[in-house]
Design an enzyme around this catalytic site. Structure first.
Site, PDB file in Angstrom:
ATOM      1  N   GLY A  18      58.653  26.811  42.752  1.00  0.00           N
ATOM      2  CA  GLY A  18      57.724  25.684  42.710  1.00  0.00           C
ATOM      3  C   GLY A  18      58.120  24.644  41.687  1.00  0.00           C
ATOM      4  O   GLY A  18      57.269  24.056  41.010  1.00  0.00           O
ATOM      5  N   GLY A  22      54.420  19.506  39.172  1.00  0.00           N
ATOM      6  CA  GLY A  22      53.547  20.093  38.180  1.00  0.00           C
ATOM      7  C   GLY A  22      54.238  20.889  37.097  1.00  0.00           C
ATOM      8  O   GLY A  22      55.283  20.515  36.554  1.00  0.00           O
ATOM      9  N   ILE A  23      53.653  22.027  36.776  1.00  0.00           N
ATOM     10  CA  ILE A  23      54.127  22.846  35.676  1.00  0.00           C
ATOM     11  C   ILE A  23      55.535  23.359  35.946  1.00  0.00           C
ATOM     12  O   ILE A  23      56.369  23.431  35.037  1.00  0.00           O
ATOM     13  CB  ILE A  23      53.131  23.985  35.437  1.00  0.00           C
ATOM     14  CG1 ILE A  23      51.869  23.382  34.851  1.00  0.00           C
ATOM     15  CG2 ILE A  23      53.709  25.063  34.528  1.00  0.00           C
ATOM     16  CD1 ILE A  23      50.751  24.225  34.564  1.00  0.00           C
ATOM     17  N   GLY A  24      55.824  23.722  37.193  1.00  0.00           N
ATOM     18  CA  GLY A  24      57.161  24.190  37.524  1.00  0.00           C
ATOM     19  C   GLY A  24      58.217  23.144  37.261  1.00  0.00           C
ATOM     20  O   GLY A  24      59.305  23.454  36.749  1.00  0.00           O
ATOM     21  N   SER A 147      46.835  32.284  35.474  1.00  0.00           N
ATOM     22  CA  SER A 147      45.900  31.165  35.428  1.00  0.00           C
ATOM     23  C   SER A 147      44.665  31.542  34.618  1.00  0.00           C
ATOM     24  O   SER A 147      44.229  32.709  34.620  1.00  0.00           O
ATOM     25  CB  SER A 147      45.472  30.766  36.843  1.00  0.00           C
ATOM     26  OG  SER A 147      44.413  29.823  36.816  1.00  0.00           O
ATOM     27  N   TYR A 172      41.520  32.103  45.288  1.00  0.00           N
ATOM     28  CA  TYR A 172      42.622  31.629  44.443  1.00  0.00           C
ATOM     29  C   TYR A 172      42.643  32.395  43.120  1.00  0.00           C
ATOM     30  O   TYR A 172      43.694  32.896  42.694  1.00  0.00           O
ATOM     31  CB  TYR A 172      42.477  30.131  44.170  1.00  0.00           C
ATOM     32  CG  TYR A 172      43.451  29.631  43.123  1.00  0.00           C
ATOM     33  CD1 TYR A 172      44.788  29.422  43.437  1.00  0.00           C
ATOM     34  CD2 TYR A 172      43.037  29.394  41.813  1.00  0.00           C
ATOM     35  CE1 TYR A 172      45.688  28.982  42.477  1.00  0.00           C
ATOM     36  CE2 TYR A 172      43.927  28.951  40.849  1.00  0.00           C
ATOM     37  CZ  TYR A 172      45.254  28.748  41.188  1.00  0.00           C
ATOM     38  OH  TYR A 172      46.136  28.324  40.226  1.00  0.00           O
TER      39      TYR A 172
END
Length: 313
Positions: A18, A22-24, A147, A172
């Protein structure tokens, strides 16, 4: 514990799932800046190309590779690993994930609920297929990105795929809890075997797009977004800051297997520090049953080398 990251990535090869958003993305950028060769594992090859352009705009000497991967499709993972073109991996960052908002439950090609399949099962299977490459590198690491949402959820082992009661946010959160349970259990099992691989769990806290700097052509934060995000900056931070814990878990030799790292301030923002995981994240019985169910659903086990397939057929 103080930490100087300078140059610690030299000579290392790290796969980030990923990595095109974003974070990836920021984990990949920061690891490249530390000298690591970074393999961007992305479902969308066009976005992967944009991410590489964005990283090279800031890190001209970055050593970058990309490979297409679809964690939601378990049958595609052996070919993805074959396409990597590397003999060993110093670390894999299990970051890719999907958060659905629509009320209808969706499934992947194998019939598994899509968030559980992508966020947990895909990474569980990927580690199994990458095991020979991780074993080939000394002191390699598996970094699971959990998360904050997992704190308030409990797994229903009788309904792992939310067939009886599907609620997107809860499903999620449970998928991320499954990831974290797997990360801790993986380290216990590796240690029991005397393996030279550490499994570390990280979470990014509260990371918002509005507090994240632009990375054109991949992502551009507008002035309006920046202004709307200013009040949230008191309690939260951007995705670039959320990625810092991942980079530290990959490179800092004082970070050990079985640990949980997250932002220092209420687990939501700030520099990464070691946290004490909540009891439900390390429940041995739940983790053991989840492992068994995951191995059954994926057909592979991260501690048992999967049979090779002839992709020429």
């Amino acid at each position: 514990m103080t930490w100087d990251s300078g140059g610690r990535g030299d000579g290392k090869t790290v796969l980030v799932t990923g990595a095109s958003a974003g974070i990836g993305y920021f984990a990949a950028e920061q690891l490249a800046a530390e000298g690591a060769t970074v393999v961007l594992s992305c479902r969308d090859t066009t976005k992967a190309d944009l991410a590489i352009r964005a990283i090279r705009a800031r890190v001209p000497a970055a050593r970058l590779l990309s490979v297409r991967s679809d964690l939601a499709d378990l049958s595609s993972l052996p070919a993805t690993v074959d396409a990597l073109g590397v003999e060993c991996l110093d670390a894999v960052v299990l970051n890719a994930g999907v958060l659905l908002s629509e009320p209808e439950r969706r499934v992947n090609a194998q019939g598994h609920e899509l968030m559980f399949a992508t966020n947990h099962l895909g990474h569980f299977a990927l580690v199994a297929h990458l095991a020979p490459m991780l074993t080939a590198a000394p002191h390699s690491r598996v970094i699971t990105v959990g998360s904050f949402a997992a704190r308030s959820e409990l797994l229903d082992l009788g309904d792992l795929q939310s067939e009886r009661d599907y609620r997107p946010k809860r499903t999620y959160g449970r998928s991320k809890l499954a990831q974290m349970l797997f990360g801790f259990e993986l380290n216990r099992r590796l240690a029991a075997q005397g393996a030279d691989i550490a499994s570390i769990v990280v979470h990014p806290g509260g990371a918002l797009d509005a507090l994240t700097p632009s990375r054109p052509p991949l992502f551009v934060r507008t002035t309006a977004q920046r202004l709307r995000g200013l009040p949230a900056g008191v309690a939260l931070h951007g995705k670039h800051a959320g990625a810092a814990g991942i980079v530290r878990a990959v490179l800092d030799t004082e970070v050990a297997g079985g640990q949980l790292w997250g932002p220092r301030i209420f687990g939501l923002r700030g520099r990464p520090h070691r946290e004490t995981p909540h009891a439900h994240m390390t429940d041995l019985e739940v983790a053991d049953r989840l492992w068994a169910a995951s191995a059954d659903l994926t057909g592979v086990d991260p501690l048992r080398r999967p049979a090779r397939r002839d992709h020429r057929r």
